[in-house]
Design a protein around this motif. Sequence first.
Motif, mmCIF file in Angstrom:
data_model
loop_
_atom_site.group_PDB
_atom_site.id
_atom_site.type_symbol
_atom_site.label_atom_id
_atom_site.label_comp_id
_atom_site.label_asym_id
_atom_site.label_seq_id
_atom_site.Cartn_x
_atom_site.Cartn_y
_atom_site.Cartn_z
ATOM 1 N N ALA A 1 0.824 -1.208 0.000
ATOM 2 C CA ALA A 1 0.000 0.000 0.000
ATOM 3 C C ALA A 1 0.857 1.257 0.000
ATOM 4 N N GLY A 2 2.168 1.102 0.073
ATOM 5 C CA GLY A 2 3.010 2.232 0.406
ATOM 6 C C GLY A 2 3.450 3.136 -0.722
ATOM 7 N N ALA A 3 3.507 2.665 -1.964
ATOM 8 C CA ALA A 3 4.186 3.461 -2.976
ATOM 9 C C ALA A 3 3.972 2.846 -4.342
ATOM 10 N N PHE A 4 4.519 3.539 -5.374
ATOM 11 C CA PHE A 4 4.744 2.818 -6.616
ATOM 12 C C PHE A 4 5.342 1.493 -6.182
ATOM 13 N N SER B 1 3.294 9.944 -7.742
ATOM 14 C CA SER B 1 2.206 8.997 -7.505
ATOM 15 C C SER B 1 1.354 9.411 -6.311
ATOM 16 N N HIS B 2 2.005 9.926 -5.278
ATOM 17 C CA HIS B 2 1.305 10.168 -4.005
ATOM 18 C C HIS B 2 0.701 11.562 -3.899
ATOM 19 N N SER B 3 1.060 12.469 -4.794
ATOM 20 C CA SER B 3 0.542 13.838 -4.692
ATOM 21 C C SER B 3 -0.401 14.138 -5.853
ATOM 22 N N PRO C 1 13.965 1.963 0.131
ATOM 23 C CA PRO C 1 13.064 2.525 1.145
ATOM 24 C C PRO C 1 11.865 1.633 1.471
ATOM 25 N N ASP C 2 11.542 0.690 0.589
ATOM 26 C CA ASP C 2 10.454 -0.239 0.882
ATOM 27 C C ASP C 2 10.920 -1.417 1.719
ATOM 28 N N SER C 3 12.235 -1.479 2.030
ATOM 29 C CA SER C 3 12.700 -2.529 2.924
ATOM 30 C C SER C 3 13.000 -1.992 4.320
ATOM 31 N N GLN D 1 9.950 9.783 -7.250
ATOM 32 C CA GLN D 1 8.943 9.057 -8.037
ATOM 33 C C GLN D 1 7.633 8.965 -7.260
ATOM 34 N N ASP D 2 7.745 8.660 -5.963
ATOM 35 C CA ASP D 2 6.531 8.621 -5.135
ATOM 36 C C ASP D 2 5.796 9.952 -5.139
ATOM 37 N N PHE D 3 6.527 11.057 -5.182
ATOM 38 C CA PHE D 3 5.892 12.375 -5.176
ATOM 39 C C PHE D 3 4.837 12.473 -6.284
ATOM 40 N N LEU E 1 15.635 8.669 -5.831
ATOM 41 C CA LEU E 1 14.693 8.408 -6.930
ATOM 42 C C LEU E 1 13.376 7.850 -6.409
ATOM 43 N N HIS E 2 13.442 6.982 -5.401
ATOM 44 C CA HIS E 2 12.205 6.429 -4.842
ATOM 45 C C HIS E 2 11.285 7.548 -4.356
ATOM 46 N N GLY E 3 11.862 8.454 -3.593
ATOM 47 C CA GLY E 3 11.059 9.547 -3.036
ATOM 48 C C GLY E 3 10.481 10.470 -4.103
ATOM 49 N N GLU F 1 6.916 -1.260 -10.217
ATOM 50 C CA GLU F 1 6.778 0.029 -10.895
ATOM 51 C C GLU F 1 8.024 0.894 -10.743
ATOM 52 N N HIS F 2 8.616 0.937 -9.526
ATOM 53 C CA HIS F 2 9.828 1.754 -9.346
ATOM 54 C C HIS F 2 10.958 1.269 -10.266
ATOM 55 N N GLU F 3 11.114 -0.049 -10.327
ATOM 56 C CA GLU F 3 12.178 -0.603 -11.180
ATOM 57 C C GLU F 3 11.952 -0.207 -12.636
ATOM 58 N N ALA G 1 10.365 9.431 3.498
ATOM 59 C CA ALA G 1 11.020 8.680 2.423
ATOM 60 C C ALA G 1 10.096 8.476 1.227
ATOM 61 N N HIS G 2 8.791 8.723 1.437
ATOM 62 C CA HIS G 2 7.797 8.458 0.391
ATOM 63 C C HIS G 2 6.913 9.674 0.110
ATOM 64 N N CYS G 3 7.277 10.814 0.661
ATOM 65 C CA CYS G 3 6.477 12.040 0.518
ATOM 66 C C CYS G 3 5.009 11.820 0.910
HETATM 67 ZN ZN LIG Z 1 7.421 4.680 -1.485
#
Ligand SMILES: [Zn+2]
Length: 354
Positions: free
Chosen positions: A16-19, A175-177, A73-75, A171-173, A167-169, A30-32, A83-85
């Motif tokens: 549920a946390g991110a891309f 998706s999450h915003s 960041p997902d581990s 990219q999440d921006f 990049l994780h953060g 998706e991140h990869e 870390a995920h905005c």
């Molecule tokens: Zn994330």
Amino acid sequence: MALVLAGYLASSAPAAGAFGTIDSAGQHREHERITRASLSCSAAVGSGPACLEAASIDVLAGHNREFGGVGAPDSDEVFDPAAHCDGADFLEGGYPRTRAEATAALLDCVGHLRMRLGEAVVDAAALLDDDGQVVEDEVDLESDCRGTEATETRAKCATLVAFGRVLHGVQDFYSHSNWADEADPTRPIGADNPPGLGLPAPSPVLDLRSDTPPDVPPALSTGCFVLRDEVPGVGECEGRVTHAALNKDNGLIDPDTGGATDPTTPRGMVGDDFARAVAGAIEETRRQWRDLRAELAVRYGEDDASVMTCALTHDDPVDDCRDRGWSRVLIGGLSGAAVLAVLLVVHARRRRPA
Ligand SMILES: [Zn+2]
């Protein structure tokens, strides 16, 4: 027991946390795929001269069961919203949190990612020896890089993992915003359907080279995130815009073209919101890579930065990057020889009888 619990959290919460990072629970790495489409030499679109070769992009993007830098960041930062905005939620007109609180949470994310970019710049120093030559042990990728600095000492691994966290953060921006997306036009605006800003990438909010706080649009929102990620929000997220309402985390991404189809989250299925989030994340990923290289040049000079970039992008940097390093040594040697020649001439003239 703690290990079992940690393993459970690491494997289940990112759903549920991110891309996505894994290839199950509705995620399709998706991140990869975003990272590959952005920076891999084998990607079909505009990866440019500083693209990453096969084994090097594996370190950054992850592969098979390896999370890679972008998945790290997902581990070990699953519940750190910075870390995920996450947690920068706001809605104009009678909302449980103020704009200032939401902006502070967003600036936590920006600050966290600036810190990670700084780590990548510092870690890169050990790629080269005092002569500006690539150090073989520091770029060895025979065994997989480990995701945490405590256990990973190779400079190439450490640099790419720290940069992957950046990049994780970013990219999440997307998706999450609501930075790049639009609201569902068939429903009223509210916590379950916040306005979309439809803004382009890269975002000035994510200028990580600066050390001043960015301007934040008044209607910018990310989502409140707790383990029970629902619409409407529960617990701490009651009455608030939730990650569940706003995220565009999941769908199919082509790692060659960056094409994004088959979104599965509610906000991702509005218009072309999923494709906008992915396109924004790709654009932003490329900007951050340019910015990392620019920071390396500021810190270490153009010559060393160019060898460092070569070391980070090439799978056999000891052979491939030698010329660049030696050109500097050669130039140094030539100017030394020129000085010597001048001294000899001067000396010879002095000895000439008057
Ligand atoms: Zn994330």
